[in-house]
Design a protein around this motif. Structure first.
Motif, mmCIF file in Angstrom:
data_model
loop_
_atom_site.group_PDB
_atom_site.id
_atom_site.type_symbol
_atom_site.label_atom_id
_atom_site.label_comp_id
_atom_site.label_asym_id
_atom_site.label_seq_id
_atom_site.Cartn_x
_atom_site.Cartn_y
_atom_site.Cartn_z
ATOM 1 N N ARG A 77 -7.031 7.908 11.321
ATOM 2 C CA ARG A 77 -7.245 8.996 10.286
ATOM 3 C C ARG A 77 -7.559 10.351 10.606
ATOM 4 O O ARG A 77 -6.948 11.385 10.075
ATOM 5 C CB ARG A 77 -8.262 8.254 9.306
ATOM 6 C CG ARG A 77 -7.729 7.295 8.439
ATOM 7 C CD ARG A 77 -8.738 6.791 7.488
ATOM 8 N NE ARG A 77 -8.379 5.768 6.842
ATOM 9 C CZ ARG A 77 -9.249 4.819 6.134
ATOM 10 N NH1 ARG A 77 -10.428 4.679 6.210
ATOM 11 N NH2 ARG A 77 -8.496 3.980 5.315
ATOM 12 N N ALA A 108 -1.277 1.209 8.216
ATOM 13 C CA ALA A 108 -1.841 2.239 7.658
ATOM 14 C C ALA A 108 -0.917 2.961 6.743
ATOM 15 O O ALA A 108 -1.105 3.285 5.238
ATOM 16 C CB ALA A 108 -3.020 3.188 8.186
ATOM 17 N N SER A 109 -0.016 3.831 7.187
ATOM 18 C CA SER A 109 1.132 4.498 6.499
ATOM 19 C C SER A 109 1.960 3.911 5.659
ATOM 20 O O SER A 109 2.131 4.369 4.598
ATOM 21 C CB SER A 109 1.862 5.235 7.518
ATOM 22 O OG SER A 109 1.361 6.005 8.587
ATOM 23 N N LEU A 110 2.045 2.685 6.013
ATOM 24 C CA LEU A 110 3.088 1.705 5.180
ATOM 25 C C LEU A 110 2.294 0.997 4.078
ATOM 26 O O LEU A 110 2.836 0.174 3.238
ATOM 27 C CB LEU A 110 3.956 0.876 5.759
ATOM 28 C CG LEU A 110 4.974 1.498 7.020
ATOM 29 C CD1 LEU A 110 5.546 0.735 7.890
ATOM 30 C CD2 LEU A 110 5.868 2.083 6.011
ATOM 31 N N GLY A 111 1.004 1.094 4.107
ATOM 32 C CA GLY A 111 0.133 0.464 3.133
ATOM 33 C C GLY A 111 0.003 -1.028 3.295
ATOM 34 O O GLY A 111 -0.225 -1.874 2.635
ATOM 35 N N ASP A 112 0.274 -1.452 4.601
ATOM 36 C CA ASP A 112 0.141 -2.919 5.117
ATOM 37 C C ASP A 112 -1.212 -3.099 5.440
ATOM 38 O O ASP A 112 -1.968 -2.440 5.771
ATOM 39 C CB ASP A 112 1.184 -3.370 6.287
ATOM 40 C CG ASP A 112 1.331 -4.513 6.043
ATOM 41 O OD1 ASP A 112 0.827 -5.512 5.785
ATOM 42 O OD2 ASP A 112 2.262 -5.049 7.024
ATOM 43 N N ASP A 113 -1.824 -4.410 5.406
ATOM 44 C CA ASP A 113 -2.968 -5.091 5.831
ATOM 45 C C ASP A 113 -2.993 -4.651 7.310
ATOM 46 O O ASP A 113 -2.316 -5.088 8.110
ATOM 47 C CB ASP A 113 -3.142 -6.452 5.341
ATOM 48 C CG ASP A 113 -4.469 -7.076 5.623
ATOM 49 O OD1 ASP A 113 -5.139 -6.692 6.624
ATOM 50 O OD2 ASP A 113 -4.932 -7.676 4.849
ATOM 51 N N SER A 138 7.137 7.724 -4.407
ATOM 52 C CA SER A 138 6.429 6.527 -4.421
ATOM 53 C C SER A 138 6.198 5.897 -2.987
ATOM 54 O O SER A 138 5.427 5.039 -3.027
ATOM 55 C CB SER A 138 6.691 5.590 -5.349
ATOM 56 O OG SER A 138 8.313 5.317 -4.960
ATOM 57 N N ARG A 139 6.930 5.977 -2.074
ATOM 58 C CA ARG A 139 6.921 5.184 -0.923
ATOM 59 C C ARG A 139 6.976 6.039 0.693
ATOM 60 O O ARG A 139 7.805 7.047 0.511
ATOM 61 C CB ARG A 139 7.638 4.096 -1.064
ATOM 62 C CG ARG A 139 9.112 4.148 -0.865
ATOM 63 C CD ARG A 139 9.904 2.977 -1.124
ATOM 64 N NE ARG A 139 10.522 2.536 -0.043
ATOM 65 C CZ ARG A 139 11.393 1.613 0.128
ATOM 66 N NH1 ARG A 139 11.922 1.153 -0.899
ATOM 67 N NH2 ARG A 139 11.976 1.354 1.099
ATOM 68 N N THR A 140 6.417 5.586 1.374
ATOM 69 C CA THR A 140 6.690 5.894 2.933
ATOM 70 C C THR A 140 7.386 5.003 3.635
ATOM 71 O O THR A 140 7.504 3.455 3.280
ATOM 72 C CB THR A 140 5.213 5.658 3.661
ATOM 73 O OG1 THR A 140 4.470 6.923 2.834
ATOM 74 C CG2 THR A 140 5.312 6.200 5.203
#
Length: 146
Positions: A77, A108-113, A138-140
């Motif tokens: 971050r 983290a960038s892709l919103g995955d766990d 809406s998406r990376t």
């Protein structure tokens, strides 16, 4: 990493003055007592990561850092914050000697766990492109490099 960045800079036509020589936040993950161990012990680290991103490897007696994936996310971050403020609107290439740093960034960038970060691990000399969503999008997306 610095040598790799210099080679990439030449290939991509980036002047040496635009290569930032050291981001301490890109240093390899501190694995404490597991530093320098064989693969079976590192497999245990992967199992630990996949169960709880706040778990840290055992500490080392010599003071070698022992970072959880959550700790590594804090560093990632910091990288993103600096890049967003210093290099807004330009493409950036990150070179790291550690796949964990880049796999945590990807997750983290892709919103995955974060427990799934290992699926984004990179092999030696492998690279991927992460297209961050712009405002209003809406998406990376992540794709293999050419």
């Amino acid at each position: 990493s610095q040598q790799t960045a210099a080679v990439l800079g030449r290939v991509l036509g980036v002047s040496y003055s635009n290569i930032v020589p050291d981001f301490a936040w890109l240093d390899p993950r501190g694995v404490g007592a597991l530093e320098g161990q064989q693969l079976p012990l590192l497999d245990e680290l992967r199992k630990m990561d996949s169960s709880d991103p706040s778990l840290r490897p055992p500490p080392a007696e010599d003071g070698t850092p022992n970072e959880s994936i959550g700790d590594l996310l804090v560093r990632v971050r910091n990288i993103v914050s600096i890049l967003e403020t210093s290099y807004q609107g330009v493409d950036v290439v990150l070179v790291s000697p550690s796949s964990d740093v880049l796999s945590v960034l990807a997750a983290a960038s892709l919103g995955d766990d974060l427990r799934n970060h290992a699926k984004y691990a990179l092999g030696p000399a492998e690279f991927r492109v992460i297209e961050l969503a712009r405002r209003g999008e809406s998406r990376t997306e992540m794709r293999p490099g050419p």
